[in-house]
Design a protein around this motif. Structure first.
Motif, short mmCIF file in Angstrom:
data_model
loop_
_atom_site.label_atom_id
_atom_site.label_comp_id
_atom_site.label_asym_id
_atom_site.label_seq_id
_atom_site.Cartn_x
_atom_site.Cartn_y
_atom_site.Cartn_z
N ILE A 190 3.74 1.76 2.79
CA ILE A 190 4.78 2.80 2.64
C ILE A 190 4.12 4.15 2.87
N GLU A 191 4.61 4.87 3.87
CA GLU A 191 4.00 6.16 4.25
C GLU A 191 5.13 7.19 4.43
N VAL A 192 5.04 8.29 3.67
CA VAL A 192 6.14 9.26 3.65
C VAL A 192 6.17 10.13 4.92
N ALA A 193 5.03 10.35 5.55
CA ALA A 193 5.00 11.19 6.76
C ALA A 193 5.39 10.33 7.96
N ASN A 194 6.49 10.68 8.62
CA ASN A 194 7.01 9.84 9.71
C ASN A 194 6.00 9.60 10.81
N HIS B 274 -9.49 5.46 6.33
CA HIS B 274 -10.10 6.58 7.04
C HIS B 274 -10.67 7.61 6.06
N PHE B 275 -9.98 7.84 4.97
CA PHE B 275 -10.49 8.81 4.00
C PHE B 275 -11.77 8.32 3.34
N GLU B 276 -11.89 7.02 3.14
CA GLU B 276 -13.15 6.51 2.57
C GLU B 276 -14.29 6.76 3.56
N ALA C 250 8.64 3.91 6.73
CA ALA C 250 8.53 5.37 6.74
C ALA C 250 9.43 5.88 5.62
N GLY C 251 8.82 6.33 4.54
CA GLY C 251 9.64 6.81 3.42
C GLY C 251 8.81 7.05 2.18
N ASP C 252 9.48 7.50 1.14
CA ASP C 252 8.86 7.83 -0.14
C ASP C 252 8.73 6.55 -0.98
N ALA C 253 7.52 6.30 -1.47
CA ALA C 253 7.28 5.06 -2.23
C ALA C 253 8.05 5.01 -3.55
N THR C 254 8.33 6.17 -4.15
CA THR C 254 8.90 6.14 -5.51
C THR C 254 10.28 5.46 -5.55
N GLU D 4 0.85 -1.20 0.00
CA GLU D 4 0.00 0.00 0.00
C GLU D 4 0.88 1.25 0.00
N ILE D 5 0.58 2.17 -0.90
CA ILE D 5 1.31 3.45 -0.95
C ILE D 5 0.45 4.52 -0.27
N GLY D 6 1.01 5.19 0.76
CA GLY D 6 0.27 6.25 1.46
C GLY D 6 -0.76 5.68 2.41
N SER D 7 -0.28 5.00 3.46
CA SER D 7 -1.18 4.26 4.36
C SER D 7 -1.96 5.15 5.32
N GLY D 8 -1.58 6.41 5.46
CA GLY D 8 -2.33 7.33 6.33
C GLY D 8 -2.37 6.82 7.76
N LYS D 9 -3.58 6.53 8.26
CA LYS D 9 -3.72 6.08 9.65
C LYS D 9 -3.72 4.56 9.78
N ILE E 15 -3.52 2.05 -3.84
CA ILE E 15 -3.40 3.50 -3.59
C ILE E 15 -4.81 4.02 -3.33
N TYR E 16 -5.06 4.46 -2.09
CA TYR E 16 -6.38 4.96 -1.71
C TYR E 16 -6.29 6.43 -1.31
N PHE E 17 -7.07 7.25 -1.98
CA PHE E 17 -7.20 8.66 -1.67
C PHE E 17 -5.84 9.37 -1.62
N PRO E 18 -5.08 9.30 -2.72
CA PRO E 18 -3.78 9.99 -2.73
C PRO E 18 -3.97 11.51 -2.63
N ASP E 19 -2.96 12.19 -2.10
CA ASP E 19 -3.04 13.66 -1.99
C ASP E 19 -3.34 14.26 -3.36
N PRO E 20 -4.37 15.14 -3.45
CA PRO E 20 -4.79 15.62 -4.78
C PRO E 20 -3.91 16.70 -5.41
C1 LIG Z 1 -4.82 11.82 1.63
S1 LIG Z 1 -3.89 10.69 2.54
C2 LIG Z 1 -4.81 9.16 2.41
C3 LIG Z 1 -4.42 8.17 3.44
C4 LIG Z 1 -5.12 6.79 3.34
N1 LIG Z 1 -4.77 6.11 2.13
C5 LIG Z 1 -6.62 6.91 3.45
O1 LIG Z 1 -7.31 6.70 2.44
O2 LIG Z 1 -7.11 7.20 4.56
C6 LIG Z 1 -2.51 10.37 1.46
C7 LIG Z 1 -1.31 9.78 2.20
O3 LIG Z 1 -0.29 9.48 1.26
C8 LIG Z 1 0.96 9.80 1.85
N2 LIG Z 1 1.94 9.98 0.76
C9 LIG Z 1 2.00 11.02 -0.11
N3 LIG Z 1 3.03 10.87 -0.97
C10 LIG Z 1 3.63 9.69 -0.64
C11 LIG Z 1 4.76 8.98 -1.15
N4 LIG Z 1 5.47 9.48 -2.17
N5 LIG Z 1 5.11 7.81 -0.57
C12 LIG Z 1 4.39 7.32 0.48
N6 LIG Z 1 3.33 7.96 1.02
C13 LIG Z 1 2.94 9.11 0.47
C14 LIG Z 1 0.66 11.05 2.66
O4 LIG Z 1 1.62 11.33 3.64
C15 LIG Z 1 -0.71 10.73 3.22
O5 LIG Z 1 -0.63 10.06 4.47
#
Ligand SMILES: C[S@@+](CC[C@H](N)C(=O)[O-])C[C@H]1O[C@@H](n2cnc3c(N)ncnc32)[C@H](O)[C@@H]1O
Length: 216
Positions: free
Chosen positions: A68-72, A197-199, A98-102, A44-49, A119-124
């Motif tokens: 993989i979640e970029v925000a520590n 959580h975003f869903e 804890a790191g950047d998925a790319t 999962e990329i961007g796991s949020g909570k 990938i669920y609800f990526p930052d827009p």
């Molecule tokens: C809008 S939140 C959605 C979180 C979760 N997927 C949800 O649906 O509740 C997007 C998450 O992606 C993470 N994120 C953004 N760019 C990322 C990257 N390059 N690698 C890993 N995580 C990343 C952000 O830190 C944030 O926690």
């Protein structure tokens, strides 16, 4: 020794057991090395909570899950959810980075080695000039395609219609994925019916969710 002190230390150790510092990984690091049992891997990329990671790893014990979640602070929060789940359910098939998925996708995940990518609800990144920061970009899409095994799935959900349409065009243009295939909304009778959580937040606000998956 006071009981409270012991509890605090145990809790901290549990939490760190599920957290990898992605900034310290070298090019030889492989996801397989962190799981005691070798079984299909979902990423999962961007796991949020961490709701998806915590629930799915319990629901599907015969798969391994790497978040993989970029925000520590969020990566640590997810690891804590995994530590709690592991304590309750006795599973050890889920880990957070804890790191950047790319760079992790580019360097550390091998061809045809992954069962599913989520990938669920990526930052827009709403502003046009910031859209190049979106996680659904040509580099990550071509790497997702490369690392999935034949028949493996890429799940993508968002609440932003413009992002959804733009991403679908990009995926079609630069990969040979089959799809998009539609996903029906699950009935939300209890918190387990939400993947993330975003869903939950989006549906509670009565807003639409755009869901699909692709297959290699
Ligand atoms: C809008 S939140 C959605 C979180 C979760 N997927 C949800 O649906 O509740 C997007 C998450 O992606 C993470 N994120 C953004 N760019 C990322 C990257 N390059 N690698 C890993 N995580 C990343 C952000 O830190 C944030 O926690």
């Amino acid at each position: 020794m006071p009981r409270r002190y012991l509890r605090k230390i145990t809790h901290r150790l549990d939490f760190e057991k599920y957290l990898i510092n992605g900034r310290e990984l070298d090019e030889n690091w492989r996801a397989e090395s962190v799981f005691p049992v070798q079984q299909p891997l979902e990423v999962e990329i961007g796991s949020g909570k961490g709701l998806f990671m915590a629930h799915e790893s319990v629901k599907t014990p015969d798969h391994n899950f790497l978040g993989i979640e970029v925000a520590n602070n969020y990566a640590a929060y997810c690891a804590l959810q995994l530590a709690k789940t592991n304590n309750e359910q006795g599973v050890s098939n889920a880990m957070m980075i804890a790191g950047d998925a790319t760079p992790i996708f580019t360097t550390n995940l091998q061809d045809d080695s992954v069962e599913a990518v989520h990938i669920y609800f990526p930052d827009p990144w709403w502003k046009k000039k910031h859209r190049k920061r979106r996680i659904i970009n040509p580099v990550i899409v071509s790497n997702i395609y490369r690392v999935l095994r034949v028949g493996g799935k890429f799940h993508f959900w968002t609440d932003v219609e413009e992002y959804y349409q733009t991403a679908l065009e990009l995926i079609k243009e630069i990969s040979q994925f089959k799809g998009p295939f539609p996903v029906e909304e699950a009935p939300a009778n209890d918190p387990m019916d939400y993947r993330t959580h975003f869903e939950k937040r989006t549906r509670e606000n009565g807003q639409p969710v755009y869901r699909c998956y692709f297959e290699k």
